[in-house]
Design a protein around this motif. Structure first.
Motif, PDB file in Angstrom:
ATOM      1  N   PRO A  54       0.828  -1.213   0.000  1.00  0.00           N
ATOM      2  CA  PRO A  54       0.000   0.000   0.000  1.00  0.00           C
ATOM      3  C   PRO A  54       0.866   1.269   0.000  1.00  0.00           C
ATOM      4  N   MET A  57       2.310   2.794   3.107  1.00  0.00           N
ATOM      5  CA  MET A  57       3.399   2.103   3.790  1.00  0.00           C
ATOM      6  C   MET A  57       4.767   2.385   3.159  1.00  0.00           C
ATOM      7  N   ARG A 187      -0.341 -21.052  -3.456  1.00  0.00           N
ATOM      8  CA  ARG A 187       0.226 -21.082  -2.098  1.00  0.00           C
ATOM      9  C   ARG A 187      -0.073 -22.378  -1.355  1.00  0.00           C
ATOM     10  N   PRO A 294     -14.576  -0.058   4.055  1.00  0.00           N
ATOM     11  CA  PRO A 294     -14.414  -0.884   5.255  1.00  0.00           C
ATOM     12  C   PRO A 294     -13.175  -0.515   6.075  1.00  0.00           C
ATOM     13  N   PHE A 295     -12.254   0.226   5.486  1.00  0.00           N
ATOM     14  CA  PHE A 295     -11.051   0.623   6.223  1.00  0.00           C
ATOM     15  C   PHE A 295     -11.285   1.841   7.106  1.00  0.00           C
ATOM     16  N   THR A 297     -13.161   2.510   9.776  1.00  0.00           N
ATOM     17  CA  THR A 297     -14.032   1.862  10.764  1.00  0.00           C
ATOM     18  C   THR A 297     -14.831   2.878  11.578  1.00  0.00           C
ATOM     19  N   GLU A 298     -14.386   4.130  11.553  1.00  0.00           N
ATOM     20  CA  GLU A 298     -15.115   5.147  12.315  1.00  0.00           C
ATOM     21  C   GLU A 298     -16.411   5.550  11.596  1.00  0.00           C
ATOM     22  N   ASP A 299     -16.529   5.228  10.302  1.00  0.00           N
ATOM     23  CA  ASP A 299     -17.732   5.573   9.536  1.00  0.00           C
ATOM     24  C   ASP A 299     -18.802   4.499   9.691  1.00  0.00           C
ATOM     25  N   LYS A 300     -20.034   4.893   9.410  1.00  0.00           N
ATOM     26  CA  LYS A 300     -21.111   3.902   9.363  1.00  0.00           C
ATOM     27  C   LYS A 300     -20.875   3.025   8.140  1.00  0.00           C
ATOM     28  N   GLN A 301     -21.015   1.731   8.324  1.00  0.00           N
ATOM     29  CA  GLN A 301     -20.709   0.808   7.228  1.00  0.00           C
ATOM     30  C   GLN A 301     -21.983   0.253   6.598  1.00  0.00           C
ATOM     31  N   TYR A 302     -21.937   0.074   5.293  1.00  0.00           N
ATOM     32  CA  TYR A 302     -23.115  -0.419   4.567  1.00  0.00           C
ATOM     33  C   TYR A 302     -22.675  -1.037   3.260  1.00  0.00           C
ATOM     34  N   PHE A 303     -23.076  -2.272   3.066  1.00  0.00           N
ATOM     35  CA  PHE A 303     -22.850  -2.920   1.769  1.00  0.00           C
ATOM     36  C   PHE A 303     -24.190  -3.479   1.346  1.00  0.00           C
ATOM     37  N   ARG A 304     -24.581  -3.182   0.145  1.00  0.00           N
ATOM     38  CA  ARG A 304     -25.855  -3.751  -0.292  1.00  0.00           C
ATOM     39  C   ARG A 304     -25.781  -4.108  -1.774  1.00  0.00           C
ATOM     40  N   SER A 305     -26.393  -5.218  -2.104  1.00  0.00           N
ATOM     41  CA  SER A 305     -26.380  -5.646  -3.505  1.00  0.00           C
ATOM     42  C   SER A 305     -27.734  -6.220  -3.879  1.00  0.00           C
ATOM     43  N   TYR A 336     -24.857   7.502   4.200  1.00  0.00           N
ATOM     44  CA  TYR A 336     -23.614   6.733   4.131  1.00  0.00           C
ATOM     45  C   TYR A 336     -22.637   7.402   3.161  1.00  0.00           C
TER      46      TYR A 336
END
Lengths: 420, 165
Positions: A54, A57, A187, A294-295, A297-305, A336
């Motif tokens: 990343p 880093m 792997r 998702p990174f 974490t302080e935000d409200k999270q929402y995934f919808r499909s 969101y």
């Protein structure tokens, strides 16, 4: 005999062609949204910049060692790749475009006496005509050609060509290649083989056939046969038609406005439809999704499909966009900060095998003419010159590309300029 | 609040290390907080990783957490602190991101009711007769998430959003 021609650090090499000052300096190219390093020059690798690291880093290394950083410029890389592939196609009619920077050449039907010399010629031709350095591995099978290529990169750094002429050459490369570096070994298989005492490709060749079939299935057996010099991997003149097509992107910044999401998703839907038309197929099902970061974490999270069944399989942009907009209406929720959206089409069938609907009211013939015309105009005058109104022009959701170079080879306004 | 995780213990820590999970991210864990227990100084949860890159990603994602820390087992100082954390020090509630055995049985009727409410009011889903909404829980960066699925639709949200309805 087969050759694998692989462009060295391809994206970095493309940047260097138009910016020769970068020769000998550490250079990296970042992924979409400038997220992580996806191509590194040898100098950057030596600084400890790993593949996929990343950006946050490696900021310190970049600053400290003055590393040249570029956002990925796929227009440039795609065009440079076309040029390289055209040169390679001049050496044999049997060519398999394996990826943007790799191609297999089949010399079985051609009479080349000195294949090593041919490899040198290929390398010289590509470098001379495009400026892109390549490595050539030549061997009796595709898997061995891959290994020969890797051997040339590591052991023949000046020549960058290696041909496995006889069993002695093959044995040397088998000995050199660790099991984890064999084409097709992932792997989990690497761990499994190491656990069972197989350290190099040479060890694997000696394995019992029955044991291989039992533990690694017929695919493993094929791979071992390839290592023994028996070609088993199918030659693909054309890439197989895709079973699902996806266009999804992370936005350059977080998006809350539904109109911006509409714009983004309609562009993705149009892109998917274009890909369907280019492979002469239609899709019967669509999946639309939306997600927050998702990174953070302080935000409200929402995934919808949502999955949408299309009444009649289609590849028409207007229909696909229309259904994608319906999908967005279902999955959108206020409050969101969205990072990513995408459209995936599935249940893909050839466009001449569509089951039409009894109550279908769409004028499909007319749509087909409109799409054909639109594609032709856009091919001549540039991508999305003709577009649907919903696709918009603002593109506030556009990918972050802070370090992008010019499209030197495809845009008249971005040509390379030199001072005399 | 619903807390399906196992407390961090010495056998658990040893098992992680034996399995090659040598990086641990510590963060605040409010699900373990008991507001009536005055003696609690801190509640934390530890997430184990085999690769430093993944641990760093997690660490980066909880940048706002004042209690965040990244432990490396091979660092003797960190190792000793991990051992202390696994010895259940008094005044602290420390958990690992490992689901307890039979954690499903700990789902309360109150939580079930909240999930129903979320499906009804927030999602507007109306399951037909004989249809069920698939509900699963998973963990991401030390945070519990709920996954709800009905027919062609899927939603993933922080469990906290459902609990706080």
């Amino acid at each position: 005999m087969f050759a694998l021609v692989d462009c060295n650090n391809f994206y970095v090499s493309c940047e260097r062609v138009f910016n020769p000052k970068l020769e000998g300096k550490p250079v990296i190219v970042l992924s979409n949204n400038d997220g992580c390093a996806i191509a590194r020059s040898e100098e950057a690798k030596a600084l400890g910049i790993d593949m996929g690291m990343p950006t946050f880093m490696i900021e310190e290394i970049i600053r400290e060692h003055n590393v040249a950083v570029f956002s990925s410029n796929y227009t440039l890389y795609g065009d440079m790749s076309d040029r390289v592939m055209k040169i390679l196609a001049g050496f044999t009619p049997n060519i398999e475009f394996y990826s943007i920077d790799e191609a297999f050449l089949d010399f079985t039907e051609l009479k080349y006496d000195d294949l090593h010399q041919l490899g040198v010629k290929i390398r010289r031709a590509v470098t001379q005509q495009t400026g892109i350095p390549v490595t050539v591995g030549i061997a009796p099978t595709k898997t061995l050609a891959k290994m020969a290529n890797r051997y040339a990169k590591n052991k023949k750094k000046d020549l960058r060509v290696h041909c496995l002429k006889d069993q002695q050459d093959i044995n040397e490369v088998l000995q050199f290649t660790k099991v984890g570096d064999i084409w097709g070994i992932g792997r989990q298989y690497e761990k499994f083989l190491l656990k069972n005492g197989y350290k190099s490709a040479a060890d694997l060749v000696k394995a019992n056939d029955e044991w291989i079939r039992k533990n690694m299935s017929v695919v493993g057996q094929r791979m071992v046969n390839e290592l023994c010099g028996i070609p088993c991997i199918k030659w693909e003149d054309e890439p197989p038609a895709k079973k699902a097509i996806c266009t999804s992107r992370s936005f350059g910044h977080l998006v809350t406005n539904k109109d911006h999401l509409k714009e983004a998703i309609s562009n993705y839907a149009n892109n998917v439809a274009l890909k369907l038309r280019s492979q002469h197929s239609c899709a019967k099902q669509m999946h639309v999704f939306l997600q927050t970061n998702p990174f953070r974490t302080e935000d409200k999270q929402y995934f919808r499909s949502v999955d949408i069944e299309l009444p009649v399989a289609t590849n028409s942009s207007n229909e696909i966009i229309q259904y994608a907009m319906k999908g967005l209406d279902i999955i959108y929720s206020t409050g969101y900060k969205f990072l990513k959206a995408g459209v995936i089409v599935m249940e893909i069938i050839p466009e001449d095998q569509i089951q039409k609907g009894l109550f279908d009211t769409v004028d499909r013939e007319r749509n087909k003419i409109v799409m054909n015309t639109m594609d032709k105009v856009n091919k001549v005058f540039g991508r999305d010159v003709v577009r649907f109104a919903v696709q918009g022009y603002e593109k506030k959701w556009k990918l972050k590309a802070a370090y992008i170079s010019r499209r030197y080879t495809t845009n008249i306004y971005e040509l390379l300029t030199i001072k005399i | 609040m619903f807390n399906p995780f196992s407390p961090l213990s010495k056998p658990l820590l040893d098992a992680f290390v034996k399995a090659g999970k040598k990086y641990f991210v510590r963060q605040t864990y409010n699900r373990a907080r008991d507001h009536f227990d005055q003696g609690i100084k801190g509640c934390f949860i530890f997430t184990h990783y085999a690769e430093i890159g993944h641990a760093q990603h997690h660490y980066g994602a909880i940048s706002q957490d004042p209690n965040k820390f990244l432990y490396e087992w091979d660092n003797p100082e960190h190792q000793s602190k991990l051992n202390i954390a696994a010895s259940k020090p008094s005044g602290y509630k420390i958990y690992a991101t490992v689901f307890q055995r039979d954690w499903e049985k700990t789902i309360t009727n109150q939580l079930k009711e909240k999930v129903r409410k979320y499906i009804d009011y927030k999602l507007g889903w109306k399951p037909g007769r004989g249809e069920t909404v698939a509900f699963t829980i998973y963990v991401s960066y030390g945070e519990l998430y709920a996954k709800l699925k009905l027919r062609a639709q899927e939603v993933r949200v922080k469990l906290e959003d459902i609990e706080n309805l």
